[in-house]
Scaffold this motif. Structure first.
Motif, short mmCIF file in Angstrom:
data_model
loop_
_atom_site.label_atom_id
_atom_site.label_comp_id
_atom_site.label_asym_id
_atom_site.label_seq_id
_atom_site.Cartn_x
_atom_site.Cartn_y
_atom_site.Cartn_z
N PRO A 77 6.91 -15.34 1.62
CA PRO A 77 5.40 -15.63 1.14
C PRO A 77 4.57 -14.55 1.30
CG PRO A 77 6.51 -17.63 2.81
CD PRO A 77 7.35 -16.35 2.73
N GLY A 78 4.47 -13.66 2.17
CA GLY A 78 3.44 -12.51 2.37
C GLY A 78 3.65 -11.89 1.22
N MET A 79 4.90 -11.32 0.72
CA MET A 79 5.26 -10.53 -0.35
C MET A 79 4.78 -11.17 -1.55
SD MET A 79 6.86 -7.49 0.54
CE MET A 79 7.85 -6.94 1.96
N LEU A 80 5.00 -12.44 -1.68
CA LEU A 80 4.72 -12.95 -2.88
C LEU A 80 2.92 -13.18 -2.99
CD1 LEU A 80 6.02 -14.68 -5.37
CD2 LEU A 80 5.52 -16.71 -4.17
N GLY A 81 2.46 -13.20 -1.98
CA GLY A 81 1.03 -13.26 -1.97
C GLY A 81 0.39 -11.88 -2.54
N GLU A 82 1.21 -10.82 -1.90
CA GLU A 82 0.65 -9.64 -2.17
C GLU A 82 0.93 -9.46 -3.99
OE1 GLU A 82 -1.12 -7.38 -0.86
OE2 GLU A 82 -0.95 -8.32 1.21
N ALA A 83 2.11 -9.73 -4.28
CA ALA A 83 2.33 -9.78 -5.76
C ALA A 83 1.44 -10.50 -6.57
CB ALA A 83 3.94 -10.23 -6.09
N ASN A 84 0.84 -11.74 -6.17
CA ASN A 84 -0.08 -12.56 -6.91
C ASN A 84 -1.31 -11.76 -6.98
OD1 ASN A 84 -1.16 -14.82 -7.93
ND2 ASN A 84 -1.86 -15.48 -6.05
N LYS A 85 -1.91 -10.96 -5.80
CA LYS A 85 -3.11 -10.16 -6.11
C LYS A 85 -2.67 -8.94 -6.98
CE LYS A 85 -3.30 -9.63 -1.60
NZ LYS A 85 -3.81 -8.96 -0.30
N ALA A 86 -1.79 -8.28 -6.84
CA ALA A 86 -1.44 -7.04 -7.95
C ALA A 86 -1.43 -7.49 -9.32
CB ALA A 86 -0.11 -6.59 -7.28
N THR B 85 1.27 12.11 6.88
CA THR B 85 1.44 11.58 8.17
C THR B 85 1.07 10.31 8.02
OG1 THR B 85 1.20 13.47 9.43
CG2 THR B 85 0.96 11.27 10.57
N GLU B 86 0.06 9.96 7.47
CA GLU B 86 -0.72 8.61 7.15
C GLU B 86 0.67 7.74 6.19
OE1 GLU B 86 -2.80 5.52 8.75
OE2 GLU B 86 -3.30 7.36 9.02
N SER B 87 0.85 8.26 5.21
CA SER B 87 1.56 7.39 4.44
C SER B 87 2.89 7.01 4.82
CB SER B 87 1.78 8.05 2.88
OG SER B 87 2.35 9.50 2.99
N THR C 9 0.71 -1.10 -0.07
CA THR C 9 0.16 0.05 -0.15
C THR C 9 0.86 1.25 0.16
OG1 THR C 9 -1.76 -1.19 1.20
CG2 THR C 9 -1.71 1.18 1.07
N TYR C 10 2.14 1.14 0.74
CA TYR C 10 2.80 2.52 0.97
C TYR C 10 3.92 2.61 0.41
CZ TYR C 10 -0.87 3.21 4.59
OH TYR C 10 -2.16 3.14 5.13
N ARG C 11 4.60 1.65 -0.18
CA ARG C 11 5.87 1.85 -0.83
C ARG C 11 5.75 2.59 -2.25
NH1 ARG C 11 10.86 -0.70 0.59
NH2 ARG C 11 10.70 -1.10 2.94
N PRO C 12 6.47 3.63 -2.26
CA PRO C 12 6.61 4.33 -3.77
C PRO C 12 6.82 3.66 -4.88
CG PRO C 12 7.93 5.65 -2.11
CD PRO C 12 7.43 4.28 -1.31
N GLY C 13 6.14 3.92 -6.12
CA GLY C 13 6.35 2.97 -7.12
C GLY C 13 7.48 3.31 -8.09
N ILE C 14 7.57 2.94 -9.18
CA ILE C 14 8.56 3.14 -10.07
C ILE C 14 8.38 4.20 -10.99
CG2 ILE C 14 10.09 1.54 -11.75
CD1 ILE C 14 9.80 0.46 -8.92
#
Length: 259
Positions: free
Chosen positions: A66-75, A203-205, A13-18
């Protein structure tokens, strides 16, 4: 516990993109080719494959968490290209013998890897004219502004002066430029590109970003996490009101090819 346990949802959700300029550089390296296979190592939540999906014909995502890969799978679900997910460290990824990547990307992850091993293994799984791209842009820990300095000092008040790398681990800095490391590999024809970025945070980000990192993940603070967050929010709100939470960053893209 790995350095990224509990961080995957925040990362997604919060990491800046490319930056689009980086995407254009990478797309140019495979433009005009019929077969455009992307291999993304240490993929995290799949930011790079998602950004390049329209420029390639197949994608291999390699991520050991595995958690990261799960998020990649959704994306990456539903993309109109072939996507294969691999739950493995970059050093152990073993595709079929016939596999050849046309573009290899490593974004904000090369410092976690055994770099020489990864580059050596890539020799046998890349096309003759393949490009290896190593990218990154530092972090809010390394940023130098009044508000990031104050935030870092607050984190150090809770976790100590040394930068953490997950529970019970210290961050080991890598001082050699990635251009030198690539230059000593089979991909020794090197180009460097620097893309200037201005980011405006809230602040939230910022809080969400901190919880996505290995140096300020929630488990590091233990029972004091709520106290830390309360003080961090107050600090960020003050700086936001005084002049905004602006970060000036440089996104580095190092491209290597065989000579």
């Amino acid at each position: 516990m790995s350095q990224f346990d509990t961080t995957a949802p925040y990362y997604a959700t919060y990491r800046p993109g490319i930056p689009k300029e980086a995407v254009e550089l990478l797309a140019h390296r495979v433009a005009g080719k019929e077969h455009r296979a992307l291999l993304d190592l240490g993929s995290g939540t799949g930011q790079v494959p998602l950004a390049l999906a329209g420029q390639v014909t197949e994608i291999d995502v390699v991520e050991q968490d595995p958690g990261m890969l799960g998020e990649a799978n959704k994306a990456l679900a539903g993309l109109p290209v072939t996507v294969r997910l691999h739950n493995a460290p970059a050093e152990e990824f073993a595709p079929p013998a016939s596999y050849r990547a046309d573009l290899v990307t490593v974004c904000r992850a090369f410092h976690w890897m055994d770099q020489d091993v990864v580059l050596s293994r890539l020799e046998d799984m890349t096309a003759p004219d393949a490009t290896v791209a190593v990218m990154g842009d530092g972090s809010l820990w390394t940023a130098r502004t009044e508000w990031t300095d104050a935030l870092r000092a607050l984190i150090q008040e809770y976790l100590g002066q040394e930068r953490q790398a997950g529970v019970g681990k210290k961050y080991a800095a890598h001082d050699r430029p990635y251009s030198e490391i690539l230059a000593e590999s089979a991909f020794g024809q090197v180009e460097e590109h620097t893309i200037a970025i201005e980011r405006e945070w809230s602040t939230e980000s910022v809080i969400g970003y901190l919880y996505s990192t290995s140096f300020a993940a929630r488990p590091l603070f233990g029972e004091r996490v709520d106290d830390f967050e309360h003080r961090a929010r107050a600090l960020l709100d003050r700086h936001a009101a005084a002049g905004g939470l602006i970060e000036h960053a440089s996104f580095q893209v190092v491209l290597g090819r065989r000579g």
